[in-house]
Motif scaffolding. Sequence first.
Motif, mmCIF file in Angstrom:
data_model
loop_
_atom_site.group_PDB
_atom_site.id
_atom_site.type_symbol
_atom_site.label_atom_id
_atom_site.label_comp_id
_atom_site.label_asym_id
_atom_site.label_seq_id
_atom_site.Cartn_x
_atom_site.Cartn_y
_atom_site.Cartn_z
ATOM 1 N N ALA A 1 0.819 -1.214 0.000
ATOM 2 C CA ALA A 1 0.000 0.000 0.000
ATOM 3 C C ALA A 1 0.852 1.261 0.000
ATOM 4 C CB ALA A 1 -0.944 0.006 1.201
ATOM 5 N N ASP A 2 1.975 1.230 0.709
ATOM 6 C CA ASP A 2 2.823 2.414 0.787
ATOM 7 C C ASP A 2 3.325 2.844 -0.585
ATOM 8 O OD1 ASP A 2 4.318 0.011 0.805
ATOM 9 O OD2 ASP A 2 6.083 1.030 1.624
ATOM 10 N N LYS A 3 3.618 1.887 -1.463
ATOM 11 C CA LYS A 3 4.064 2.224 -2.824
ATOM 12 C C LYS A 3 2.874 2.500 -3.741
ATOM 13 C CE LYS A 3 8.506 -0.114 -3.091
ATOM 14 N NZ LYS A 3 9.296 -1.096 -3.820
ATOM 15 N N ALA A 4 1.824 1.704 -3.601
ATOM 16 C CA ALA A 4 0.689 1.808 -4.514
ATOM 17 C C ALA A 4 -0.056 3.129 -4.382
ATOM 18 C CB ALA A 4 -0.275 0.646 -4.277
ATOM 19 N N LEU A 5 -0.105 3.675 -3.191
ATOM 20 C CA LEU A 5 -0.876 4.893 -2.960
ATOM 21 C C LEU A 5 -0.023 6.159 -2.980
ATOM 22 C CD1 LEU A 5 -3.226 3.533 -0.155
ATOM 23 C CD2 LEU A 5 -3.697 3.756 -2.604
ATOM 24 N N GLN A 6 1.267 5.994 -3.159
ATOM 25 C CA GLN A 6 2.179 7.133 -3.150
ATOM 26 C C GLN A 6 2.486 7.586 -4.571
ATOM 27 O OE1 GLN A 6 3.380 9.899 -2.024
ATOM 28 N NE2 GLN A 6 4.008 8.943 -0.097
ATOM 29 N N TYR A 7 2.850 8.841 -4.728
ATOM 30 C CA TYR A 7 3.316 9.312 -6.029
ATOM 31 C C TYR A 7 4.579 8.552 -6.403
ATOM 32 C CZ TYR A 7 0.176 13.289 -5.588
ATOM 33 O OH TYR A 7 -0.921 14.077 -5.461
ATOM 34 N N GLY A 8 4.757 8.341 -7.692
ATOM 35 C CA GLY A 8 5.938 7.641 -8.161
ATOM 36 C C GLY A 8 6.655 8.450 -9.217
ATOM 37 N N PRO A 9 7.714 7.882 -9.766
ATOM 38 C CA PRO A 9 8.461 8.585 -10.799
ATOM 39 C C PRO A 9 7.615 8.781 -12.062
ATOM 40 C CG PRO A 9 9.323 6.359 -10.493
ATOM 41 C CD PRO A 9 8.276 6.572 -9.458
ATOM 42 N N THR A 10 7.851 9.860 -12.753
ATOM 43 C CA THR A 10 7.088 10.196 -13.957
ATOM 44 C C THR A 10 7.116 9.071 -14.985
ATOM 45 O OG1 THR A 10 7.622 12.506 -13.611
ATOM 46 C CG2 THR A 10 6.858 11.906 -15.805
ATOM 47 N N GLU A 11 8.252 8.437 -15.155
ATOM 48 C CA GLU A 11 8.385 7.401 -16.191
ATOM 49 C C GLU A 11 7.818 6.050 -15.778
ATOM 50 O OE1 GLU A 11 12.082 7.565 -13.705
ATOM 51 O OE2 GLU A 11 10.879 9.042 -14.749
ATOM 52 N N GLY A 12 7.305 5.934 -14.546
ATOM 53 C CA GLY A 12 6.692 4.685 -14.094
ATOM 54 C C GLY A 12 7.557 3.967 -13.075
ATOM 55 N N LEU A 13 6.925 3.141 -12.269
ATOM 56 C CA LEU A 13 7.634 2.392 -11.235
ATOM 57 C C LEU A 13 8.496 1.286 -11.842
ATOM 58 C CD1 LEU A 13 4.731 1.988 -8.663
ATOM 59 C CD2 LEU A 13 6.691 3.529 -8.491
ATOM 60 N N LYS A 14 9.695 1.122 -11.297
ATOM 61 C CA LYS A 14 10.630 0.116 -11.793
ATOM 62 C C LYS A 14 10.010 -1.289 -11.733
ATOM 63 C CE LYS A 14 15.224 -1.837 -10.950
ATOM 64 N NZ LYS A 14 14.777 -3.168 -11.297
ATOM 65 N N ASP A 15 9.363 -1.623 -10.609
ATOM 66 C CA ASP A 15 8.765 -2.958 -10.470
ATOM 67 C C ASP A 15 7.711 -3.220 -11.541
ATOM 68 O OD1 ASP A 15 10.373 -3.261 -8.255
ATOM 69 O OD2 ASP A 15 8.751 -3.087 -6.788
ATOM 70 N N LEU A 16 6.885 -2.219 -11.825
ATOM 71 C CA LEU A 16 5.861 -2.374 -12.859
ATOM 72 C C LEU A 16 6.509 -2.564 -14.224
ATOM 73 C CD1 LEU A 16 2.982 -2.351 -13.965
ATOM 74 C CD2 LEU A 16 3.093 0.159 -13.960
ATOM 75 N N LYS A 17 7.523 -1.777 -14.500
ATOM 76 C CA LYS A 17 8.214 -1.882 -15.788
ATOM 77 C C LYS A 17 8.891 -3.251 -15.936
ATOM 78 C CE LYS A 17 10.187 2.093 -17.181
ATOM 79 N NZ LYS A 17 10.927 3.365 -17.116
ATOM 80 N N ASP A 18 9.447 -3.766 -14.823
ATOM 81 C CA ASP A 18 10.053 -5.108 -14.860
ATOM 82 C C ASP A 18 9.014 -6.168 -15.211
ATOM 83 O OD1 ASP A 18 12.628 -4.226 -14.258
ATOM 84 O OD2 ASP A 18 12.407 -4.610 -12.095
#
Length: 101
Positions: free
Chosen positions: A62-79
């Motif tokens: 939840a801490d990552k999912a509900l927080q703002y992330g980098p403009t280009e997208g989260l590394k884990d999602l991109k992986d």
Amino acid sequence: MVEINDILASVNERSKTSVIRELLKKTAEPGIISFAGGLPDPKAFPVKEIKEVIDKILTEKADKALQYGPTEGLKDLKDELIKLLKEEEINLDQDNILVTT
């Protein structure tokens, strides 16, 4: 002295109707199935699966999912996207993916 109601009325008079907006109004009517607007049948939505995924994400990250992330997208999602695309024989790296909304 110009009043706000006069300004808003003037803007509203110049507004043009939107065919898309009118089409989407029709799709809310009972019994209407529109093929024109590209709206899927809500019965086809994988609601159970989406609930399971959201519950897992909110329980574990939840801490990552509900927080703002980098403009280009989260590394884990991109992986994860890279893994899925590799299954389709599409090879790329982090720099080739830009996650948008």
